[in-house]
Write an enzyme that holds these catalytic residues in place. Structure first.
Site, PDB file in Angstrom:
ATOM      1  N   ASP A   1      24.322 -29.166  36.610  1.00 46.69           N
ATOM      2  CA  ASP A   1      25.635 -28.901  36.034  1.00 46.69           C
ATOM      3  C   ASP A   1      26.609 -30.048  36.270  1.00 46.69           C
ATOM      4  O   ASP A   1      27.490 -30.293  35.440  1.00 46.69           O
ATOM      5  CB  ASP A   1      26.204 -27.604  36.608  1.00 46.69           C
ATOM      6  CG  ASP A   1      25.443 -26.374  36.115  1.00 46.69           C
ATOM      7  OD1 ASP A   1      25.219 -26.274  34.899  1.00 46.69           O
ATOM      8  OD2 ASP A   1      25.077 -25.523  36.937  1.00 46.69           O
ATOM      9  N   GLY A   2      26.457 -30.766  37.387  1.00 49.63           N
ATOM     10  CA  GLY A   2      27.326 -31.917  37.635  1.00 49.63           C
ATOM     11  C   GLY A   2      27.097 -33.025  36.628  1.00 49.63           C
ATOM     12  O   GLY A   2      28.054 -33.612  36.094  1.00 49.63           O
ATOM     13  N   THR A   3      25.842 -33.340  36.354  1.00 46.79           N
ATOM     14  CA  THR A   3      25.515 -34.343  35.343  1.00 46.79           C
ATOM     15  C   THR A   3      26.021 -33.905  33.973  1.00 46.79           C
ATOM     16  O   THR A   3      26.563 -34.704  33.201  1.00 46.79           O
ATOM     17  CB  THR A   3      23.994 -34.560  35.280  1.00 46.79           C
ATOM     18  OG1 THR A   3      23.521 -34.979  36.564  1.00 46.79           O
ATOM     19  CG2 THR A   3      23.628 -35.601  34.239  1.00 46.79           C
ATOM     20  N   LEU A   4      25.869 -32.628  33.672  1.00 46.11           N
ATOM     21  CA  LEU A   4      26.323 -32.093  32.394  1.00 46.11           C
ATOM     22  C   LEU A   4      27.828 -32.291  32.220  1.00 46.11           C
ATOM     23  O   LEU A   4      28.298 -32.715  31.158  1.00 46.11           O
ATOM     24  CB  LEU A   4      25.959 -30.615  32.311  1.00 46.11           C
ATOM     25  CG  LEU A   4      26.350 -29.864  31.037  1.00 46.11           C
ATOM     26  CD1 LEU A   4      25.740 -30.509  29.810  1.00 46.11           C
ATOM     27  CD2 LEU A   4      25.920 -28.404  31.144  1.00 46.11           C
ATOM     28  N   SER A   5      28.586 -32.019  33.271  1.00 47.92           N
ATOM     29  CA  SER A   5      30.038 -32.185  33.178  1.00 47.92           C
ATOM     30  C   SER A   5      30.426 -33.652  33.027  1.00 47.92           C
ATOM     31  O   SER A   5      31.359 -33.981  32.289  1.00 47.92           O
ATOM     32  CB  SER A   5      30.722 -31.597  34.417  1.00 47.92           C
ATOM     33  OG  SER A   5      30.971 -30.224  34.237  1.00 47.92           O
TER      34      SER A   5
ATOM     35  N   THR B   1      19.560 -28.049  40.342  1.00 47.13           N
ATOM     36  CA  THR B   1      19.250 -27.009  41.323  1.00 47.13           C
ATOM     37  C   THR B   1      19.369 -25.620  40.736  1.00 47.13           C
ATOM     38  O   THR B   1      18.468 -24.796  40.842  1.00 47.13           O
ATOM     39  CB  THR B   1      20.193 -27.140  42.535  1.00 47.13           C
ATOM     40  OG1 THR B   1      20.026 -28.422  43.132  1.00 47.13           O
ATOM     41  CG2 THR B   1      19.896 -26.062  43.572  1.00 47.13           C
TER      42      THR B   1
ATOM     43  N   THR C   1      20.982 -42.757  35.948  1.00 44.20           N
ATOM     44  CA  THR C   1      22.159 -42.939  36.792  1.00 44.20           C
ATOM     45  C   THR C   1      21.776 -43.438  38.178  1.00 44.20           C
ATOM     46  O   THR C   1      20.725 -43.086  38.715  1.00 44.20           O
ATOM     47  CB  THR C   1      22.956 -41.635  36.943  1.00 44.20           C
ATOM     48  OG1 THR C   1      22.191 -40.685  37.699  1.00 44.20           O
ATOM     49  CG2 THR C   1      23.280 -41.046  35.579  1.00 44.20           C
TER      50      THR C   1
ATOM     51  N   ASP D   1      36.399 -19.755  22.783  1.00 40.39           N
ATOM     52  CA  ASP D   1      37.492 -18.835  22.473  1.00 40.39           C
ATOM     53  C   ASP D   1      38.871 -19.389  22.802  1.00 40.39           C
ATOM     54  O   ASP D   1      39.882 -18.703  22.620  1.00 40.39           O
ATOM     55  CB  ASP D   1      37.281 -17.491  23.183  1.00 40.39           C
ATOM     56  CG  ASP D   1      37.252 -17.629  24.711  1.00 40.39           C
ATOM     57  OD1 ASP D   1      37.384 -18.765  25.213  1.00 40.39           O
ATOM     58  OD2 ASP D   1      37.094 -16.596  25.393  1.00 40.39           O
TER      59      ASP D   1
ATOM     60  N   GLU E   1      31.243 -30.894  41.937  1.00 35.73           N
ATOM     61  CA  GLU E   1      32.040 -31.977  42.500  1.00 35.73           C
ATOM     62  C   GLU E   1      33.272 -31.405  43.190  1.00 35.73           C
ATOM     63  O   GLU E   1      34.046 -30.657  42.583  1.00 35.73           O
ATOM     64  CB  GLU E   1      32.466 -32.960  41.401  1.00 35.73           C
ATOM     65  CG  GLU E   1      31.311 -33.719  40.778  1.00 35.73           C
ATOM     66  CD  GLU E   1      30.580 -34.586  41.777  1.00 35.73           C
ATOM     67  OE1 GLU E   1      31.251 -35.158  42.667  1.00 35.73           O
ATOM     68  OE2 GLU E   1      29.344 -34.686  41.686  1.00 35.73           O
TER      69      GLU E   1
END
Length: 307
Positions: A62-66, A90, A36, A214, A271
């Site tokens: 986590d941002g990249t994951l989302s 991080t 990216t 769930d 984000e």
């Protein structure tokens, strides 16, 4: 196996990553890497993965994951490639909570190519965006969004606690309301969290009972008073859900609406989004995700049949 690795540009020099990719190719796996450059790249690279790709691996935080999850959801949903996780960020809150190996590139990639099935994964939709883990608002959201990158590179997830301690004088409550299908609350609050996963901000277990399959969101509100400011700071430092339990309440629902009197900032897996009205909705079984068998984030635990 055919993998597409979507690598956050800041991790291009990650030690051992190139060697691990070469090892996978030597073992006979097809691996393509996309790096990216700017916001939106990860989502686009994931959406462009064709039907021949088995797993799209989010290599970053986590941002990249989302972003990768959003791209897969846009393009193909649960019928397309599964989502894999290579935690290089991080805090790596989703990976940490789900039992995916951290600080071990070979182990994380090994889980993916070992033939582990893709388990059902819910997502959270809000304001045209999609996220995978936890949305936070209030003081904690400000801290995690505004913590300097240099501090995060040096201290990792601990950087959020350090930043929180240094900014405790800025702690201020917001006035608003939180409501779902069978509950409604209004007043002044210091923090709010809407969770598909259990933790955010470097290990703070805001929604310890949340499960990713769930069909429900876990909502936690920290009202003003009852020593909430002190306990919120203690949670930032210690990362314990029991601290916040003393000063908060929680609900579970398929959707939740938050309205505030003044502009309010929420953190969506790293984000920021600002506004006065937010509606969070769960998207049940939106994707398949490669997770360890018996992952704590799965509602069935060990022995549950995969999708």
């Amino acid at each position: 196996m055919n993998l597409r690795i979507v690598l956050h540009g800041e991790n291009i020099e990650e030690p051992g990553l190139r060697e691990a990719v070469d090892d996978l190719r030597t073992e006979g796996h097809e691996v393509e890497v996309r790096v990216t450059w700017e916001r939106g790249d990860a989502r686009r690279f994931a959406a462009e993965a064709g039907p021949s790709v088995d797993v799209v691996v989010a290599a970053g935080g986590d941002g990249t994951l989302s972003e990768v999850a959003s791209g897969l959801c846009d393009a193909s949903g649960p019928d397309g490639p599964a989502l894999g996780v290579l935690p290089l960020g991080t805090a790596n809150d989703f990976a940490n909570a789900s039992g995916i190996p951290e600080d071990d590139i070979e182990a994380a990639l090994g889980l993916i190519v070992a033939g582990a099935p893709g388990y059902p994964l819910d997502l959270i939709a809000v304001g045209g965006r999609t996220l995978i883990n936890v949305a936070t608002g209030g003081f904690g959201a400000q801290v995690t969004t505004e913590t300097p990158d240099g501090l995060k590179r040096v201290l990792g997830g601990l950087s959020y606690a350090v930043a929180g301690v240094s900014r405790i004088s800025e702690l201020e409550a917001s006035a608003g309301s939180v409501r779902g299908p069978d509950f409604e609350w209004s007043g002044r609050f210091l923090a709010v969290a809407v969770g598909n996963g259990t933790q955010a901000g470097g290990g703070i277990r805001l929604c310890p009972d949340a499960r990713i399959d769930d069909g429900l969101l876990d909502v936690r509100v920290v009202p003003e008073g009852r020593g909430a400011g002190r306990l919120l700071l203690e949670a930032l430092v210690k990362g314990r859900e029991t601290v916040l339990d003393e000063a908060s309440f929680a609900h579970r629902a398929p959707w939740v609406e938050i309205e505030t009197e003044a502009p309010f900032q929420v953190n969506l897996d790293g984000e920021p989004m600002e506004g006065t009205s937010f509606r969070f909705e769960v998207r049940p079984g939106a994707l398949r995700c490669v997770l360890p068998e018996g992952s704590p984030l799965r509602s069935g635990g060990p022995g549950q049949n995969p999708a």
